[in-house]
Design a protein around this motif. Structure first.
Motif, short mmCIF file in Angstrom:
data_model
loop_
_atom_site.label_atom_id
_atom_site.label_comp_id
_atom_site.label_asym_id
_atom_site.label_seq_id
_atom_site.Cartn_x
_atom_site.Cartn_y
_atom_site.Cartn_z
N GLY A 76 0.75 -1.19 0.33
CA GLY A 76 -0.03 -0.08 -0.12
C GLY A 76 0.96 1.28 0.06
O GLY A 76 0.39 2.22 0.28
N LEU A 77 2.04 1.11 -0.37
CA LEU A 77 2.97 2.28 -0.42
C LEU A 77 2.64 3.23 -1.85
O LEU A 77 2.48 2.68 -2.63
N ARG A 78 2.17 4.52 -1.46
CA ARG A 78 1.62 5.39 -2.23
C ARG A 78 3.09 6.68 -2.74
O ARG A 78 3.70 6.81 -1.77
N GLU A 79 2.86 6.66 -4.07
CA GLU A 79 4.00 7.90 -4.56
C GLU A 79 3.60 9.01 -3.98
O GLU A 79 4.48 9.65 -3.62
N ALA A 80 2.23 9.44 -3.42
CA ALA A 80 2.20 10.80 -2.73
C ALA A 80 2.64 10.76 -1.48
O ALA A 80 3.22 11.99 -1.17
N GLU A 81 3.08 9.88 -0.75
CA GLU A 81 3.69 9.64 0.57
C GLU A 81 5.09 9.47 0.36
O GLU A 81 6.10 10.04 0.98
N ALA A 82 5.58 8.47 -0.50
CA ALA A 82 7.06 8.22 -0.86
C ALA A 82 7.84 9.15 -1.33
O ALA A 82 9.11 9.24 -1.12
N GLY A 83 7.35 9.81 -2.31
CA GLY A 83 8.06 10.86 -3.38
C GLY A 83 9.43 10.13 -4.10
O GLY A 83 10.38 10.80 -3.94
N LEU A 84 9.06 8.89 -4.38
CA LEU A 84 10.38 8.30 -4.94
C LEU A 84 10.60 8.77 -6.47
O LEU A 84 11.88 8.71 -6.86
N LEU A 85 9.80 9.47 -7.14
CA LEU A 85 10.16 9.94 -8.50
C LEU A 85 10.58 11.29 -8.35
O LEU A 85 10.94 11.74 -9.46
N GLY A 86 10.47 11.84 -7.24
CA GLY A 86 10.70 13.41 -7.16
C GLY A 86 10.03 14.05 -7.81
O GLY A 86 8.80 13.84 -8.03
N PRO A 87 10.19 15.34 -7.97
CA PRO A 87 9.19 16.30 -8.53
C PRO A 87 8.86 16.01 -9.84
O PRO A 87 9.57 15.42 -10.88
N VAL A 88 7.50 15.76 -10.35
CA VAL A 88 7.05 15.48 -11.48
C VAL A 88 6.40 16.42 -12.19
O VAL A 88 6.08 16.15 -13.48
N ALA A 89 6.14 17.58 -11.71
CA ALA A 89 5.31 18.71 -12.52
C ALA A 89 6.05 19.18 -13.74
O ALA A 89 7.60 19.51 -13.44
N GLY A 90 5.71 19.15 -14.82
CA GLY A 90 6.58 19.26 -16.30
C GLY A 90 7.37 18.30 -16.51
O GLY A 90 7.95 18.67 -17.71
N ALA A 91 7.38 17.38 -15.80
CA ALA A 91 8.21 16.19 -16.40
C ALA A 91 7.69 15.60 -17.55
O ALA A 91 6.50 15.04 -17.26
N ARG A 92 8.26 14.81 -18.61
CA ARG A 92 7.72 13.87 -19.29
C ARG A 92 8.11 12.63 -18.85
O ARG A 92 9.22 12.23 -18.44
N VAL A 93 7.01 11.63 -18.55
CA VAL A 93 7.03 10.41 -17.82
C VAL A 93 6.55 9.43 -18.57
O VAL A 93 5.56 9.40 -19.22
#
Length: 291
Positions: A76-93
């Motif tokens: 149940g680990l969520r990216e909203a809590e873990a932040g493993l991707l770092g900042p994503v706003a404006g990124a191509r993913v």
């Protein structure tokens, strides 16, 4: 899991519970073969399996996965809590093995420009339906993770939440393809079944606590039909295998996350359960970047 479609129905050697009877009937699964499976056969088996199982998979797990949510694993680990991707706003993913793409849609709501990829048309059909339901659209691409149809340097971030990697014959090829598709400095984060789970029976109960298989045996788990064609293939790599593949592809490993089973989570997902989760990890997440 976060991907909605890549979560395996069990780490090998898996049992064949009634849960999979419908897909096995469609594919004519007759038994298990102790043999290898090459890239082409693994792709064909994965495409056919996830097409056949897509409806049942989402009927069972859709509520847990959500429609616009990024859940990394059965813990149940969520990216909203873990932040493993770092900042994503404006990124191509790029999401690899997106399934019904709840992770990609969540990333889009955070300001990322996302492309979601999966080998299964059945899973992408659920992605289209979820997009219509949620109003969050992301581009969908049908392709295999070891043959990414993108130009070099197309993305800033790539991610996979239990998507694709265990099901390709050469996960090193996935690492090389992702490295090619990322720009310098790009991040690659992926979650897979913890390799130590290969040692144990695919059982969430007490029987799943006894080691019966060799951690060092890389023979894949292969189910076949009466003609010997693979209907399901899942490959095993050790932790060291993954690290060496990442290094060979040019990645730097920044973190290795083994989520603990959280207190209060009583849900079972295949071979994941509170009983096993209290004793040893079920998931490993590799966080890397391309220099």
């Amino acid at each position: 899991m976060g991907s909605g479609g890549g979560q395996p129905h069990g780490s090998a050697p898996r049992e064949t519970p009634h849960r999979y009877a419908a897909a096995e009937a469609v594919l004519g699964t007759a038994g298990v073969a102790n043999r290898t499976a090459d890239a082409a056969e693994s792709r064909a088996a994965s495409r056919a399996w996830w097409d056949a199982d897509a409806d049942d998979y989402h009927a069972e797990h859709g509520d847990f996965l959500g429609t616009v949510d990024f859940v990394w694993c059965p813990e149940g680990l969520r990216e909203a809590e873990a932040g493993l991707l770092g900042p994503v706003a404006g990124a191509r993913v790029l999401e690899v093995g997106c399934g019904s793409a709840p992770c990609a849609r969540w990333l889009a709501t955070q300001g990322a420009a996302v492309v979601a990829l999966d080998i299964s048309a059945g899973m992408l059909g659920h992605a289209r339906a979820a997009a219509a339901q949620s109003g969050v659209e992301v581009p969908l691409v049908q392709a295999s993770a070891d043959q990414l149809p993108f130009a070099a340097g197309s993305f800033d971030i790539a991610c996979s939440a239990f998507g694709a990697i265990p099901f390709v014959a050469d996960s090193g090829a996935v690492m090389r393809e992702v490295a090619r598709a990322l720009r310098p400095g790009g991040r690659w984060v992926f979650a897979v079944t913890h390799p130590m789970r290969w040692i144990f029976p695919d059982d969430p109960g007490p029987r799943g606590l006894t080691a019966v298989n060799s951690y060092f045996d890389r023979t894949p788990y292969v189910e076949v039909d009466d003609a010997g064609r693979a209907t399901y293939v899942e490959h095993h790599r050790t932790l060291g295998d993954y690290v060496r593949q990442l290094r060979a592809a040019g990645f730097v490993l920044d973190d290795l996350v083994e989520p603990k089973w959280p207190a209060g989570l009583d849900r079972e997902w295949g071979q994941w359960s509170p009983l096993r989760g209290r004793l040893f990890p079920g998931t490993v997440i590799f966080a890397c970047h391309r220099p």
